[in-house]
Structures are given as structure tokens and as C-alpha cells.
Design an enzyme around this catalytic site. Structure first.
Site, PDB file in Angstrom:
ATOM      1  CG  ASP A   1      -5.094   2.497   0.900  1.00  0.00           C
ATOM      2  OD1 ASP A   1      -5.862   1.875   0.806  1.00  0.00           O
ATOM      3  OD2 ASP A   1      -3.866   2.199   1.261  1.00  0.00           O
TER       4      ASP A   1
ATOM      5  CG  ASP B   1      -6.334  -2.747   3.219  1.00  0.00           C
ATOM      6  OD1 ASP B   1      -5.024  -2.456   3.622  1.00  0.00           O
ATOM      7  OD2 ASP B   1      -7.008  -1.842   2.692  1.00  0.00           O
TER       8      ASP B   1
ATOM      9  CG  MET C   1      -8.490   7.256   2.104  1.00  0.00           C
ATOM     10  SD  MET C   1      -7.467   7.070   3.852  1.00  0.00           S
ATOM     11  CE  MET C   1      -6.572   5.777   3.916  1.00  0.00           C
TER      12      MET C   1
ATOM     13  CG  HIS D   1      -9.119   0.098  -0.409  1.00  0.00           C
ATOM     14  ND1 HIS D   1      -8.448  -0.050   0.755  1.00  0.00           N
ATOM     15  CD2 HIS D   1     -10.439   0.172  -0.359  1.00  0.00           C
ATOM     16  CE1 HIS D   1      -9.432  -0.111   1.631  1.00  0.00           C
ATOM     17  NE2 HIS D   1     -10.568   0.195   1.132  1.00  0.00           N
TER      18      HIS D   1
ATOM     19  CG  HIS E   1      -3.713  -1.586  -1.661  1.00  0.00           C
ATOM     20  ND1 HIS E   1      -4.953  -2.416  -1.634  1.00  0.00           N
ATOM     21  CD2 HIS E   1      -4.031  -0.696  -0.393  1.00  0.00           C
ATOM     22  CE1 HIS E   1      -5.824  -2.140  -0.854  1.00  0.00           C
ATOM     23  NE2 HIS E   1      -5.383  -0.990  -0.177  1.00  0.00           N
TER      24      HIS E   1
ATOM     25  CG  MET F   1     -11.224   3.325   1.987  1.00  0.00           C
ATOM     26  SD  MET F   1      -9.701   3.508   2.922  1.00  0.00           S
ATOM     27  CE  MET F   1      -8.548   3.557   1.352  1.00  0.00           C
TER      28      MET F   1
ATOM     29  CB  SER G   1      -0.880   0.025   1.202  1.00  0.00           C
ATOM     30  OG  SER G   1      -1.349   1.225   1.399  1.00  0.00           O
TER      31      SER G   1
ATOM     32  CG  MET H   1     -11.790  -2.410   5.267  1.00  0.00           C
ATOM     33  SD  MET H   1     -10.268  -2.057   4.216  1.00  0.00           S
ATOM     34  CE  MET H   1      -9.268  -1.323   5.319  1.00  0.00           C
TER      35      MET H   1
HETATM   36  C1  DX5 Z   1      -6.141   1.859   5.425  1.00  0.00           C
HETATM   37  C2  DX5 Z   1      -5.695   1.541   4.079  1.00  0.00           C
HETATM   38  C3  DX5 Z   1      -4.693   0.511   4.169  1.00  0.00           C
HETATM   39  C4  DX5 Z   1      -3.435   0.699   4.817  1.00  0.00           C
HETATM   40  C5  DX5 Z   1      -2.819  -0.332   5.231  1.00  0.00           C
HETATM   41  O1  DX5 Z   1      -7.670   2.488   5.474  1.00  0.00           O
HETATM   42  O2  DX5 Z   1      -6.934   0.795   3.315  1.00  0.00           O
HETATM   43  O3  DX5 Z   1      -4.544  -0.193   2.748  1.00  0.00           O
HETATM   44  O4  DX5 Z   1      -2.651   1.513   3.996  1.00  0.00           O
HETATM   45  O5  DX5 Z   1      -1.848   0.113   6.254  1.00  0.00           O
HETATM   46  P1  DX5 Z   1      -0.884  -0.526   7.069  1.00  0.00           P
HETATM   47  O6  DX5 Z   1      -0.487  -1.871   6.509  1.00  0.00           O
HETATM   48  O7  DX5 Z   1       0.144   0.131   7.858  1.00  0.00           O
HETATM   49  O8  DX5 Z   1      -2.145  -1.118   8.256  1.00  0.00           O
HETATM   50 ZN    ZN Z   2      -6.366   0.004   1.573  1.00  0.00          ZN
END
Ligand code: DX5
Ligand code: ZN
Length: 214
Positions: A36, A174, A38, A67, A34, A69, A9, A138
Site C-alpha cells: 500500500d 481490499d 499512500m 496499490h 500487497h 493511493m 497487505s 475497496m
Molecule cells: C487500505 C489498504 C488496505 C489495508 C487493508 O487503504 O489499501 O490494503 O492494508 O487492511 P485491513 O485488512 O486491515 O483492512
Molecule cells: Zn491496499
């Protein structure tokens, strides 16, 4: 049995050197990247959008595992498809009409995933199983890297594995993945592990990635 796929990620990457970080995890053996996304509304954090994804797309041939969010993601699917996403995962909790959103993702020829938060029951996905490629469990509350793995999700992973049966659906886990939790998640049925902190700590990304494979 195939080995677990690792999806670093980039949330935990050094954003001031994002291009180099993407190249580094690609070289280190990442199975996919990956990303993220947001929106500061569905989750209390804001990260990157399609313009950044489009720019880093040029530096890796690995699948981009995007991903989302974000609330009502149907508003933006076309932009992420155009930016070069290969798998687009939306949150069950963020969609008004999940079935329509999945069909929209598929209409761009992309793989479709659904993520569920720690308190969301796996049964919510029962009637969409024949349409999706990935279920993302999650193991933390989405929004930030570096959180602690919520152990109750192991039971959920097992239930999802059973629910999937012989369908071609991957289980991605994740959040909070490290050597210890990776082993547990894989034993429970995980096929793909998204990991930020555990991949980007120190400078030996290959060693970090290999240490998560079970
Ligand atoms: C959290 C993200 C994850 C995050 C994981 O909302 O969706 O992908 O980057 O990070 P670690 O591996 O540090 O928990
Ligand atoms: Zn993620």
C-alpha cells in the site's frame, strides 16, 4: 474452480522488521505481496515508496501487488515498475486520464489494475475493461488498515463479475477482510483478497492465510 488468492497487505506488518515479515508471509503461502503506497494527499496517510519496495523485492519471488493511493500516479509509474512491481493498481478517482495511465503501466510490461472507492460506481470502468487485468473493489475508505468491511460493496462485486463476462480480469477485494467477510466476498465473486490485520495478527501467519481461503 480455483481457490481464492490471498494477498497479505504489509501495511499491517511490523515495519521495523519488514524483511522478516515479507519472508514470513511468503513462507506462509501468500499468493502475492500487497503493498500500500499512500501519498498523504489522495488519502490521509503516508506509507512507503519505490525505494523500500526495491529493497524488499530481493526477499520474495511472489508477485508484488502494488496499490497506489496517490494523486496523478502517472508521475511515478516508471519508479514502481523499476522497483519490481508486477501488478500496478491505480485509483479511478486519482487519475485525470485513466486510459493513458493504464497504457503507461502496460508499456512497462506490468499488469494493470484499477481500484474504485466505496462510493464509485462500477460503470465507470465500462470502457476500460478490455485493457485491464484487475479491478480492485475497496471495501473500506482507503488510507488505513483495521477498518470495518462496508457490506454494500458485495452488491458491487456481483455487478462487476457480470460486467466482466468472459474477459480475463480478476476481482480483488481490499479492506476489512476477515474470515466472515472473506466468505461473503468470495461468494459475491472475488478472486483475490488483500488482507492486512487478519494476516498479521498473532504469529501463525499460515493459519491466518489458510483461514481466508474459500
Ligand atoms: C487500505 C489498504 C488496505 C489495508 C487493508 O487503504 O489499501 O490494503 O492494508 O487492511 P485491513 O485488512 O486491515 O483492512
Ligand atoms: Zn491496499
Amino acid at each position: 474452480m480455483t481457490t481464492t488468492q490471498i494477498a497479505p497487505s504489509i501495511l499491517s506488518a511490523d515495519f521495523s522488521r519488514l524483511k522478516e515479515e515479507v519472508i514470513a508471509v511468503d513462507d506462509a503461502g501468500a499468493d502475492m505481496i500487497h503493498i500500500d503506497v499512500m501519498d498523504g494527499y489522495f488519502v490521509p496517510n503516508i506509507t512507503i515508496g519505490p525505494m523500500v519496495i526495491k529493497q524488499i523485492r530481493a526477499y520474495s519471488l511472489k508477485p508484488f501487488d502494488v496499490h497506489l493511493m496517490i494523486k496523478d500516479p502517472d508521475r511515478y509509474i516508471h519508479l514502481f515498475a523499476d522497483a519490481g512491481a508486477d501488478i500496478i493498481t491505480v485509483h479511478f478517482e486519482a487519475c485525470k486520464h485513466l486510459d493513458s495511465v493504464i497504457k503507461l503501466i502496460k508499456s512497462f510490461g506490468k499488469k494493470a489494475g484499477v481500484a474504485i472507492n466505496p462510493t464509485t460506481r462500477e460503470e465507470e470502468l465500462e470502457y476500460i475493461l478490455d485493457e485491464i487485468d484487475v479491478i480492485m473493489v475497496m471495501a473500506v475508505n482507503p488510507g488505513f488498515g483495521g477498518q470495518t468491511f462496508i457490506e454494500s460493496q458485495l452488491e458491487k462485486i456481483k455487478k462487476i463479475k457480470e460486467m466482466i463476462g468472459d474477459r480475463d480480469i480478476k476481482i480483488e477485494v481490499d479492506g476489512g477482510i476477515n474470515q466472515m467477510t472473506a466468505a461473503k466476498a468470495v461468494a459475491a465473486g472475488a478472486d483475490i483478497l488483500a488482507a492486512g490485520t487478519a494476516v498479521f495478527e498473532g504469529d501463525d501467519y499460515k493459519k491466518n492465510i489458510d483461514s481466508l481461503r474459500y
